[in-house]
Design an enzyme around this catalytic site. Structure first.
Site, mmCIF file in Angstrom:
data_model
loop_
_atom_site.group_PDB
_atom_site.id
_atom_site.type_symbol
_atom_site.label_atom_id
_atom_site.label_comp_id
_atom_site.label_asym_id
_atom_site.label_seq_id
_atom_site.Cartn_x
_atom_site.Cartn_y
_atom_site.Cartn_z
ATOM 1 N N CYS A 47 12.407 -5.751 10.295
ATOM 2 C CA CYS A 47 11.068 -5.166 10.264
ATOM 3 C C CYS A 47 10.201 -5.990 11.223
ATOM 4 C CB CYS A 47 10.520 -5.227 8.838
ATOM 5 S SG CYS A 47 8.771 -4.831 8.685
ATOM 6 N N HIS A 48 9.123 -5.388 11.723
ATOM 7 C CA HIS A 48 8.281 -6.138 12.662
ATOM 8 C C HIS A 48 7.633 -7.352 12.023
ATOM 9 C CE1 HIS A 48 9.169 -2.974 15.417
ATOM 10 N NE2 HIS A 48 8.719 -3.772 16.347
ATOM 11 N N THR A 49 7.542 -7.361 10.695
ATOM 12 C CA THR A 49 6.953 -8.537 10.044
ATOM 13 C C THR A 49 7.889 -9.744 10.160
ATOM 14 O OG1 THR A 49 5.820 -7.006 8.576
ATOM 15 C CG2 THR A 49 5.846 -9.311 7.904
ATOM 16 N N HIS A 69 13.679 -9.021 4.914
ATOM 17 C CA HIS A 69 13.113 -8.512 3.652
ATOM 18 C C HIS A 69 13.330 -7.018 3.454
ATOM 19 C CE1 HIS A 69 10.010 -7.778 6.666
ATOM 20 N NE2 HIS A 69 9.533 -6.833 5.861
ATOM 21 N N GLU A 70 14.230 -6.393 4.252
ATOM 22 C CA GLU A 70 14.450 -4.943 4.093
ATOM 23 C C GLU A 70 15.954 -4.746 3.933
ATOM 24 O OE1 GLU A 70 11.773 -2.264 6.538
ATOM 25 O OE2 GLU A 70 13.679 -1.404 7.131
ATOM 26 N N CYS A 99 6.067 -7.969 -12.207
ATOM 27 C CA CYS A 99 6.489 -8.641 -13.449
ATOM 28 C C CYS A 99 6.113 -7.840 -14.693
ATOM 29 C CB CYS A 99 5.887 -10.046 -13.525
ATOM 30 S SG CYS A 99 4.139 -10.084 -13.955
ATOM 31 N N CYS A 102 1.503 -9.790 -15.605
ATOM 32 C CA CYS A 102 0.379 -10.563 -15.074
ATOM 33 C C CYS A 102 -0.883 -9.690 -14.998
ATOM 34 C CB CYS A 102 0.724 -11.148 -13.707
ATOM 35 S SG CYS A 102 0.712 -9.933 -12.369
ATOM 36 N N CYS A 105 -0.424 -6.827 -12.512
ATOM 37 C CA CYS A 105 0.466 -5.757 -12.981
ATOM 38 C C CYS A 105 -0.176 -4.936 -14.088
ATOM 39 C CB CYS A 105 1.793 -6.349 -13.453
ATOM 40 S SG CYS A 105 2.870 -6.852 -12.098
ATOM 41 N N CYS A 113 1.479 -8.296 -7.410
ATOM 42 C CA CYS A 113 1.866 -9.024 -8.624
ATOM 43 C C CYS A 113 1.625 -10.503 -8.366
ATOM 44 C CB CYS A 113 3.338 -8.765 -8.927
ATOM 45 S SG CYS A 113 4.037 -9.850 -10.201
ATOM 46 N N ARG A 117 4.000 -15.047 -6.459
ATOM 47 C CA ARG A 117 3.466 -14.982 -5.087
ATOM 48 C C ARG A 117 3.182 -16.380 -4.517
ATOM 49 N NH1 ARG A 117 2.682 -14.992 -0.711
ATOM 50 N NH2 ARG A 117 1.637 -13.560 0.722
ATOM 51 N N CYS A 177 11.165 -1.776 2.657
ATOM 52 C CA CYS A 177 9.853 -2.049 3.268
ATOM 53 C C CYS A 177 9.229 -0.866 4.018
ATOM 54 C CB CYS A 177 9.901 -3.284 4.173
ATOM 55 S SG CYS A 177 8.275 -3.695 4.829
ATOM 56 N N ARG A 372 14.581 1.554 13.416
ATOM 57 C CA ARG A 372 15.182 0.509 12.593
ATOM 58 C C ARG A 372 16.607 0.228 13.043
ATOM 59 N NH1 ARG A 372 10.700 -1.223 11.302
ATOM 60 N NH2 ARG A 372 10.103 -1.597 9.129
HETATM 61 N N1 LIG Z 1 1.213 -3.483 5.035
HETATM 62 C C1 LIG Z 1 2.511 -3.481 4.811
HETATM 63 O O1 LIG Z 1 2.950 -3.529 3.657
HETATM 64 C C2 LIG Z 1 3.458 -3.418 5.955
HETATM 65 C C3 LIG Z 1 4.819 -3.122 5.715
HETATM 66 C C4 LIG Z 1 5.671 -2.985 6.822
HETATM 67 C C5 LIG Z 1 5.212 -3.206 8.093
HETATM 68 N N2 LIG Z 1 3.905 -3.533 8.287
HETATM 69 C C6 LIG Z 1 3.355 -3.719 9.627
HETATM 70 O O2 LIG Z 1 3.152 -2.424 10.176
HETATM 71 C C7 LIG Z 1 3.129 -2.508 11.594
HETATM 72 C C8 LIG Z 1 4.015 -1.423 12.194
HETATM 73 O O3 LIG Z 1 5.360 -1.675 11.921
HETATM 74 P P1 LIG Z 1 6.506 -0.846 12.696
HETATM 75 O O4 LIG Z 1 7.797 -1.403 12.234
HETATM 76 O O5 LIG Z 1 6.260 0.608 12.589
HETATM 77 O O6 LIG Z 1 6.195 -1.323 14.192
HETATM 78 P P2 LIG Z 1 6.590 -0.730 15.614
HETATM 79 O O7 LIG Z 1 6.390 -1.839 16.593
HETATM 80 O O8 LIG Z 1 7.902 -0.052 15.544
HETATM 81 O O9 LIG Z 1 5.516 0.399 15.894
HETATM 82 C C9 LIG Z 1 4.284 0.146 16.491
HETATM 83 C C10 LIG Z 1 3.932 1.309 17.427
HETATM 84 O O10 LIG Z 1 2.606 1.083 17.896
HETATM 85 C C11 LIG Z 1 2.553 1.439 19.260
HETATM 86 N N3 LIG Z 1 1.409 0.716 19.849
HETATM 87 C C12 LIG Z 1 1.334 -0.584 20.220
HETATM 88 N N4 LIG Z 1 0.106 -0.876 20.674
HETATM 89 C C13 LIG Z 1 -0.623 0.263 20.578
HETATM 90 C C14 LIG Z 1 -1.972 0.603 20.863
HETATM 91 N N5 LIG Z 1 -2.826 -0.312 21.350
HETATM 92 N N6 LIG Z 1 -2.404 1.862 20.628
HETATM 93 C C15 LIG Z 1 -1.524 2.797 20.129
HETATM 94 N N7 LIG Z 1 -0.239 2.544 19.855
HETATM 95 C C16 LIG Z 1 0.203 1.280 20.050
HETATM 96 C C17 LIG Z 1 3.904 1.064 19.808
HETATM 97 O O11 LIG Z 1 4.193 1.772 21.011
HETATM 98 C C18 LIG Z 1 4.823 1.441 18.653
HETATM 99 O O12 LIG Z 1 5.259 2.783 18.774
HETATM 100 C C19 LIG Z 1 3.537 -3.946 11.919
HETATM 101 O O13 LIG Z 1 2.356 -4.681 12.142
HETATM 102 C C20 LIG Z 1 4.204 -4.426 10.646
HETATM 103 O O14 LIG Z 1 4.150 -5.829 10.527
HETATM 104 C C21 LIG Z 1 3.032 -3.625 7.247
HETATM 105 N N1 LIG Z 2 2.001 -14.007 5.473
HETATM 106 C C1 LIG Z 2 1.365 -12.943 6.136
HETATM 107 C C2 LIG Z 2 1.240 -11.763 5.223
HETATM 108 C C3 LIG Z 2 1.434 -10.552 5.978
HETATM 109 C C4 LIG Z 2 1.301 -9.308 5.120
HETATM 110 O O1 LIG Z 2 0.196 -8.807 4.960
HETATM 111 N N2 LIG Z 2 2.393 -8.812 4.574
HETATM 112 C C5 LIG Z 2 2.411 -7.534 3.923
HETATM 113 C C6 LIG Z 2 3.809 -7.051 3.972
HETATM 114 S S1 LIG Z 2 4.390 -6.785 5.573
HETATM 115 C C7 LIG Z 2 5.921 -6.191 5.284
HETATM 116 O O2 LIG Z 2 6.515 -5.912 6.451
HETATM 117 C C8 LIG Z 2 2.042 -7.612 2.454
HETATM 118 O O3 LIG Z 2 2.540 -6.867 1.643
HETATM 119 N N3 LIG Z 2 1.141 -8.456 2.096
HETATM 120 C C9 LIG Z 2 0.773 -8.693 0.745
HETATM 121 C C10 LIG Z 2 1.340 -10.000 0.268
HETATM 122 O O4 LIG Z 2 1.863 -10.734 1.132
HETATM 123 O O5 LIG Z 2 1.248 -10.308 -0.923
HETATM 124 C C11 LIG Z 2 0.016 -13.339 6.675
HETATM 125 O O6 LIG Z 2 -0.620 -14.213 6.051
HETATM 126 O O7 LIG Z 2 -0.391 -12.796 7.704
HETATM 127 ZN ZN LIG Z 3 8.486 -5.196 6.452
HETATM 128 ZN ZN LIG Z 4 2.913 -9.193 -12.162
#
Ligand SMILES: NC(=O)c1ccc[n+]([C@@H]2O[C@H](COP(=O)([O-])OP(=O)(O)OC[C@H]3O[C@@H](n4cnc5c(N)ncnc54)[C@H](O)[C@@H]3O)[C@@H](O)[C@H]2O)c1
Ligand SMILES: N[C@@H](CCC(=O)N[C@@H](CSCO)C(=O)NCC(=O)O)C(=O)O
Ligand SMILES: [Zn+2]
Ligand SMILES: [Zn+2]
Length: 379
Positions: A47-49, A69-70, A99, A102, A105, A113, A117, A177, A372
């Protein structure tokens, strides 16, 4: 089982330092303690994270560590007091725990949760504040409470979802994820209604899952925004009905979208992790009710901004973690939905490699054609 209670030595990809290639090492994985589960990981996606933390921009990033993590795997052994899973169960490790006890939850207001964490944020297990991974006695940090780039990992029992054993692990690993995050951002966080106009910024796996979720919710228009025009072809298969490349316009992208939609979209989703785009995603929302959801993860030190007037005049800014899904309760439900062909999973898998090829897999992630990449962990 022969390995129960024993240290297991297995292969894992270790991130010794930020940005330095991962190294496949022989790692010692200690047996699970009370409330812990040791899992044989069979398949993991990237994953990109993972790339974000590896880059050194994550304030919680610690090295050396085992990222990932995936994933999906099979329980090898459980520690004292673990009742909800047993050896042989098919499971998905969940970086967002549940859990059920908490304050978070029990609130009924969030999927976050609080139980483990603090420990997962500093790369250790809660029991003794130590890692279960080591190399010749040197501890290696856990990551996100999952560390799936290892053939065996130890996780907290509150971070394990037991799933249908008939489900193909090489596919459902994605339900750890990216896909749930996009679907849940639409269904749980924004609660998009039928007929809505939706804008999705970033058409990677997460953005495409947002589009898929919006289509299922009955959105009337799903406008994909990406700087890579090649993304549109694939995106159509996930529900995107129109495409805008900001590079094709002189006007700010928020203005382009406002003009296209008679005043703005009902819902927008930022799926990139770019704070300027987060602002645009908010500002392209319709006055009075438009809601923007931040999904992308932005680097340490980055901050969002907008004129407060944007909120005073009714736009709403939200964020989502794991799409608001309660992990242990709802990941099995997502697996069942996949088995009933109600959600896509296979379609997000563009590449399949082995653990030994993990650095190549990270290189692929930066290529436009990769959604992916799934690694087979024991080949
Ligand atoms: N919040 C969460 O729980 C959670 C969970 C998973 C992933 N994420 C995050 O979500 C984001 C996306 O993940 P992904 O795997 O789909 O990434 P990815 O890199 O596959 O997709 C990103 C897309 O954005 C496009 N892009 C880049 N810059 C741009 C811009 N300025 N304007 C428009 N488009 C642009 C890219 O061309 C690409 O298609 C990442 O930051 C990842 O860390 C968050
Ligand atoms: N350690 C990072 C946290 C980044 C973040 O926000 N993570 C998301 C999941 S990304 C999955 O690909 C999330 O769920 N956050 C809630 C949590 O971490 O509890 C930072 O500090 O930037
Ligand atoms: Zn992820
Ligand atoms: Zn909990």
């Amino acid at each position: 089982m022969a390995t129960q209670g024993q240290v297991i030595t297995c292969k894992a990809a270790v991130a010794w330092e930020a940005n330095k290639p991962l190294v496949i090492e022989d790692v010692q994985v200690a047996p699970p303690q009370a409330g812990e589960v040791r899992i044989k990981i069979l398949f993991t996606a990237l994953c990109h994270t993972d790339a974000y933390t590896w880059s050194g921009k994550d304030p919680e990033g610690l090295f050396p560590c085992i990222l990932g993590h995936e994933a999906a795997g099979i329980v090898e052994s459980v520690g004292e007091g673990v009742t909800e899973v047993q050896p042989g169960d098919h499971v998905i490790p969940c970086y967002q725990a549940e859990c059920r006890e908490c304050k978070f939850c029990k609130s009924g207001k969030t999927n976050l949760c609080g139980k483990v964490r603090a420990a997962t944020g500093v790369g250790v297990m809660m029991n003794d504040k130590k890692s279960r991974f080591s190399i010749n006695g040197k501890p290696i940090y856990h990551f996100m409470g999952t560390s799936t780039f290892s053939q065996y990992t130890v996780v907290h029992d509150v971070s394990v979802a037991k799933v249908d054993p008939q489900a193909p692990l090489e596919k459902i690993c994605l339900l750890g994820c990216g896909v749930p995050t996009g679907l849940g951002a639409v269904w749980n966080t924004a609660k998009v209604e039928a007929g809505s106009i939706v804008a999705v910024f970033g058409l990677g796996t997460v953005g495409l899952a947002v589009a898929e979720g919006a289509k299922a919710a009955g959105a009337s228009r799903i406008i994909g925004v990406d700087i890579d025009s090649k993304k549109y072809d694939t995106a159509k298969n996930f529900g995107v009905t129109e495409f805008v490349n900001p590079k094709d316009h002189d006007k700010p992208i928020q203005q382009v979208l406002v003009d296209l939609t008679d005043g703005g979209v009902d819902y927008s989703f930022e799926c990139i992790g770019n704070v300027s785009v987060m602002r645009a995603a908010l500002e392209c929302c319709h006055k009075g009710w438009g809601t923007s959801v931040i999904v992308g993860v932005a680097a340490s030190g980055q901050e969002i901004s907008t004129r407060p007037f944007q909120l005073v005049t009714g736009r709403v800014w939200k964020g989502t973690a794991f799409g608001g899904f309660k992990s242990r309760s709802q990941v099995p439900w997502l697996v069942d939905k996949y088995m009933k062909k109600e959600i896509k999973v296979d379609e997000y898998i563009t590449h399949e490699l082995t653990l030994g090829e993990i650095n190549k897999a990270f290189d692929l992630m930066h290529e436009g054609g990769c959604l992916r990449c799934v690694l087979s962990m024991h080949e």
